[in-house]
Design a protein around this motif. Structure first.
Motif, short mmCIF file in Angstrom:
data_model
loop_
_atom_site.label_atom_id
_atom_site.label_comp_id
_atom_site.label_asym_id
_atom_site.label_seq_id
_atom_site.Cartn_x
_atom_site.Cartn_y
_atom_site.Cartn_z
N ILE A 82 66.46 81.67 24.75
CA ILE A 82 66.52 80.81 25.93
C ILE A 82 67.58 81.39 26.85
N ARG A 83 67.11 82.03 27.89
CA ARG A 83 67.99 82.67 28.86
C ARG A 83 67.50 82.27 30.25
N ALA A 84 68.20 82.70 31.26
CA ALA A 84 67.84 82.36 32.64
C ALA A 84 66.76 83.29 33.18
N ASP A 85 65.72 83.54 32.38
CA ASP A 85 64.65 84.45 32.80
C ASP A 85 63.31 83.71 32.91
N TYR A 86 63.37 82.47 33.33
CA TYR A 86 62.15 81.68 33.43
C TYR A 86 62.15 80.89 34.74
N ASN A 87 60.98 80.44 35.12
CA ASN A 87 60.81 79.64 36.32
C ASN A 87 60.66 78.19 35.88
N VAL A 88 61.57 77.35 36.29
CA VAL A 88 61.56 75.94 35.88
C VAL A 88 60.25 75.26 36.28
N ASP A 89 59.69 75.63 37.42
CA ASP A 89 58.45 75.00 37.90
C ASP A 89 57.24 75.34 37.02
#
Length: 119
Positions: free
Chosen positions: A111-118
């Protein structure tokens, strides 16, 4: 795609420098710890990696942890169940393990900041 699961991304010194085997002060890539817990028939669940694990996802996770220089030094006395120890590794690594609804294979995802929340 194949990866040497006992190769260059397996062990890290605490300062992030690669080492070639188990040594004092070395940390192990969390993806490798978990893979062993899932696939090793003597200490783990004994699952067949080829049919049960989403290999590209596990390789990507190992690459992610390696790029971060992230390794774990954890003692498992084997008095605790495999699932409990795996949960500790997953929590320390900031990851999730789940079964894909599309493939039925087990996925490891940091779980890292490599995803799109939308999405």
């Amino acid at each position: 795609v194949s990866v040497c699961w006992d190769g260059e991304k397996y062990w890290l010194h605490q300062d992030g420098q690669l080492v070639t085997g188990a040594r004092a002060g070395a940390a192990m890539n969390p993806a490798h710890i978990l893979r062993r817990l899932y696939t090793d028939p003597s200490i783990g669940r004994g699952l067949d990696a080829a049919t049960r694990l989403d290999e590209p996802a596990w390789i990507a996770a190992a690459d992610s942890f390696h790029a971060e220089g992230f390794g774990l030094c954890m003692k498992w006395s084997r008095s605790n169940p495999v699932a409990e120890f795996a949960g500790e590794v997953i929590n320390h690594a900031g990851a999730v393990v789940y079964t894909s609804r599309h493939t039925g294979k087990i996925v490891l995802k940091p779980i890292r900041a490599d995803y799109n929340v939308d999405d």
